[in-house]
Design a protein around this motif. Sequence first.
Motif, PDB file in Angstrom:
ATOM      1  N   GLU A 124       0.836  -1.206   0.000  1.00  0.00           N
ATOM      2  CA  GLU A 124       0.000   0.000   0.000  1.00  0.00           C
ATOM      3  C   GLU A 124       0.869   1.253   0.000  1.00  0.00           C
ATOM      4  N   LYS A 125       1.936   1.232   0.791  1.00  0.00           N
ATOM      5  CA  LYS A 125       2.851   2.379   0.837  1.00  0.00           C
ATOM      6  C   LYS A 125       3.579   2.588  -0.486  1.00  0.00           C
ATOM      7  N   ALA A 126       3.798   1.474  -1.222  1.00  0.00           N
ATOM      8  CA  ALA A 126       4.505   1.558  -2.497  1.00  0.00           C
ATOM      9  C   ALA A 126       3.572   1.884  -3.659  1.00  0.00           C
ATOM     10  N   GLY A 127       2.281   2.082  -3.359  1.00  0.00           N
ATOM     11  CA  GLY A 127       1.324   2.431  -4.398  1.00  0.00           C
ATOM     12  C   GLY A 127       0.832   1.258  -5.212  1.00  0.00           C
ATOM     13  N   VAL A 128       0.915   0.044  -4.629  1.00  0.00           N
ATOM     14  CA  VAL A 128       0.425  -1.150  -5.311  1.00  0.00           C
ATOM     15  C   VAL A 128      -0.953  -1.491  -4.739  1.00  0.00           C
ATOM     16  N   GLN A 286      -8.280  -2.629 -16.025  1.00  0.00           N
ATOM     17  CA  GLN A 286      -7.035  -2.095 -15.486  1.00  0.00           C
ATOM     18  C   GLN A 286      -7.185  -1.587 -14.055  1.00  0.00           C
ATOM     19  N   ASP A 287      -8.418  -1.237 -13.647  1.00  0.00           N
ATOM     20  CA  ASP A 287      -8.626  -0.696 -12.295  1.00  0.00           C
ATOM     21  C   ASP A 287      -9.112  -1.761 -11.310  1.00  0.00           C
ATOM     22  N   ARG A 288      -9.063  -3.037 -11.700  1.00  0.00           N
ATOM     23  CA  ARG A 288      -9.566  -4.093 -10.820  1.00  0.00           C
ATOM     24  C   ARG A 288      -8.587  -5.250 -10.677  1.00  0.00           C
ATOM     25  N   PHE A 289      -7.335  -4.935 -10.459  1.00  0.00           N
ATOM     26  CA  PHE A 289      -6.382  -5.974 -10.092  1.00  0.00           C
ATOM     27  C   PHE A 289      -5.709  -5.563  -8.791  1.00  0.00           C
ATOM     28  N   TYR A 290      -5.430  -6.578  -7.946  1.00  0.00           N
ATOM     29  CA  TYR A 290      -4.949  -6.314  -6.587  1.00  0.00           C
ATOM     30  C   TYR A 290      -3.788  -7.247  -6.235  1.00  0.00           C
TER      31      TYR A 290
END
Length: 661
Positions: A124-128, A286-290
């Motif tokens: 989360e801190k790395a923007g992933v 593209q906006d729905r991978f985690y």
Amino acid sequence: MFRKILIANRGEIACRVIRTARRLGVATVAVYSDADRNALHVEMADEAIRLGPAEAAESYLNIAAIIEAAKASGAEAVHPGYGFLSENPDFVEAVKAAGLVFIGPSASAIRAMGLKDAAKALMEKAGVPVVPGYHGERQDAAFLAGEATAIGYPVLIKARAGGGGKGMRRVEDPADFSAALESARREGESAFGDGRVLVEKYMAKPRHIEVQVFGDGHGYVVHLFERDCSLQRRHQKVIEEAPAPGMTAQMREAMGAAAVRAAAAIGYSGAGTVEFIADVSDGLRQDRFYFMEMNTRLQVEHPVTEAITGLDLVEWQLRVAAGEPLPKRQEELAITGWAFEARLYAENPAREFLPATGRLAVFDLPDSARIDSGVRAGDIVTPYYDPMIAKVITHGQTRAEALARLEAALEKCRVGGVTTNAGFLVRLCRLPAFAAGDVDTGLIGRAGEGLLVEPEASEEAFALAALSALGLLEMPDDPDPWAHIRGFRLWGEAARTVFLDHGGAEHALRIVMPGGRRFRLDHNGLSTEVGLLSVNGDAIRLDCDGHVFSATVHRDAASIVVFFGGHAHAFAIAEEAGHHGEAAAGGDRLSAPMPGLVRIVSAAPGARVARGDALVTMEAMKMELVLAAPRDGVVAAVPVAVGDQVAEGALLLSLEPEEAA
């Protein structure tokens, strides 16, 4: 480059590393347990050193023994393979403390990604992007149940130190949360020594897409594109492919960049895989991978990446560990064609993929595909280690071409002596949704029982089994025509009857022998005319009612396996096996389906139980098996206790006879 390396692993991955090392002129040292004394990786290596008994804890997980073996052999570096100690930071530190090189990432990088909850906070801190859920320290059951409710069912409970589907439970109903939590904790504690969990939102239509990354000791990280690993059973991968179907250039760039950021955030060096889960309920977006987790090692499925990039990832591992920079920059990497990998397991899909053990009486895989394996004919699949016996890898210019080659290769796999998932893999290749690239992790579950159960043997298969049982497949080479007269009788045709067991049912097969190489099979009220065209060892050419085909037949003392039409049909010779009527008492007994450890006993003598009640929980081959009551009744005896190690077929619990109950 190193002069000599030790491979702290076994089986297929040890053999894989040895092949690359041999090509580079690097000597190899294998290690082995007592169960692997005659294993293929021991034979292939330049030298081998015993670690200890068969149990992994006393051999392949014995850090002190491995370090001592490396020092005694003069190895300069240690390759961990995958599994066992490959992601153990204490092992990395021990290797380095001994003055050796660890062929993999640093201990700090492994620790950063080793616990799923801490890794997700770091990402989360790395923007992933990360999966919605609870990844905190509180572990009391009531609190976690509350978090699950807040997240919204269904949820997924995951052992925070887990991997390979171990310690993972899907929960649909709040009433089932407590039992699933305890089961996940037990399995996590057993497999990883850590019973703590995290709770995440379960996606209705997820795809498992992972990105291969590589870093060097010079601060540079690249990605080698993605693999789709969505075809899974019991949260474990079955068939992987690269690239991922439906992947756009924009999404590939976004996922690749996220994976590189993840690796760079921990100063990663060596081979690693960043695993993502994509919600494809509205298509691949593209906006729905985690981010799910990072595997800080080489993956089982790395061959598909090698196939589409033309690279040897083990060679990259060795070069980076030796201090060299990455052989290629990101802009030099490209995808060529498509590749698939199918995992061939000793397991029974029809029995919830229960692992199988036994001797590989037949092990003949096709040369039309790349085969990565650590076993050969005659080897024993033991209960001590993972039951994967081979990987079948194909490559083509298009996805359809690569898949067609995979299906053809799997149809030619001949494995006898143990039950395998070969037929299941063939049927999976033929699924219309899979062929169309419409994949997600629920596809196998939705396909139904037809995907799991082997089809009934055809009359052709029965004919071959009957001829083999009666010794009629042995064709003499003598040119004298009288040598081929088998059924001649002065006053009529000769006939013989054989009893075969197939799928738990007994079959009476009558073979009429008019003479020569022609026969008639009478079975189930049907008559089939059979002509034996040629025999070359186990390879048979047959004519059944005008249908000419080839098959393979393997015969041992009391069993026969017929390989025909992409399936393996097993028969027992009933008169020799002597098992008539054994099933009659099956409803009163609960027996161990394989060797293992008794973890939980949930009933005592005198207790009344209902069909389906969980009575005994075992641990075997790295997974938990829950054994249920075969019928309603009263418990008569429980001859085992928690902590007992039991053999396959051992009586675990018996019910009173139905008349008494």
